[in-house]
Design an enzyme around this catalytic site. Sequence first.
Site, PDB file in Angstrom:
ATOM      1  N   ASP A  50       0.859  -1.196   0.000  1.00  0.00           N
ATOM      2  CA  ASP A  50       0.000   0.000   0.000  1.00  0.00           C
ATOM      3  C   ASP A  50       0.889   1.238   0.000  1.00  0.00           C
ATOM      4  O   ASP A  50       1.843   1.326   0.785  1.00  0.00           O
ATOM      5  CB  ASP A  50      -0.926  -0.021   1.226  1.00  0.00           C
ATOM      6  N   HIS A 103     -10.428  -4.984  -2.680  1.00  0.00           N
ATOM      7  CA  HIS A 103      -9.097  -5.224  -2.111  1.00  0.00           C
ATOM      8  C   HIS A 103      -9.215  -5.544  -0.634  1.00  0.00           C
ATOM      9  O   HIS A 103     -10.059  -4.981   0.059  1.00  0.00           O
ATOM     10  CB  HIS A 103      -8.165  -4.028  -2.316  1.00  0.00           C
TER      11      HIS A 103
END
Length: 137
Positions: free
Chosen positions: A30, A99
């Site tokens: 991320d 996700h």
Amino acid sequence: MNDCLFCKIAAGAIPSTKVYEDDKCLAFMDIGPVVQGHALVIPKEHFANLSEATDEVAAHLICIARKIAVAQTKALGAAGFNVITNQGAVAGQTVGHLHFHVIPQFEGNAHKWNWEARPYGDLSEAAALAEKIKSAL
Ligand code: AMP
Ligand code: ZN
């Protein structure tokens, strides 16, 4: 190609720091981690969210999220982890491609969730909600 950010990442049109890939999914770091080591697991096929995904895709993503979490524990020394998906703006979803966040948690440096309990006034309220949920399964 459609205009979806994570479809572009899955196709390699936008770069990502990959940690895992197979024919159905991709895991990458991320870019805005809530804890260092925070990774995302996405299906290569576009699904807007968990509700839209097939059982097969949802199950595969959870298996891979678990592998990533175990690897974070072993390789980064995480003491625990959170695996979550945010569905809908109300839940904090900002990217409209399914996700799972895999967030390692370290002793002394944990991300604290604002997990505020709001107890039922009466347990019959929980039972009434359970009946509604059951009727929709
Ligand atoms: P959510 O708010 O649940 O939709 O999560 C979206 C996540 O995607 C956030 O944690 C972002 O930091 C992350 N993100 C957005 N753009 C990128 C990118 N280009 N590469 C990696 N992660 C990203
Ligand atoms: Zn997409």
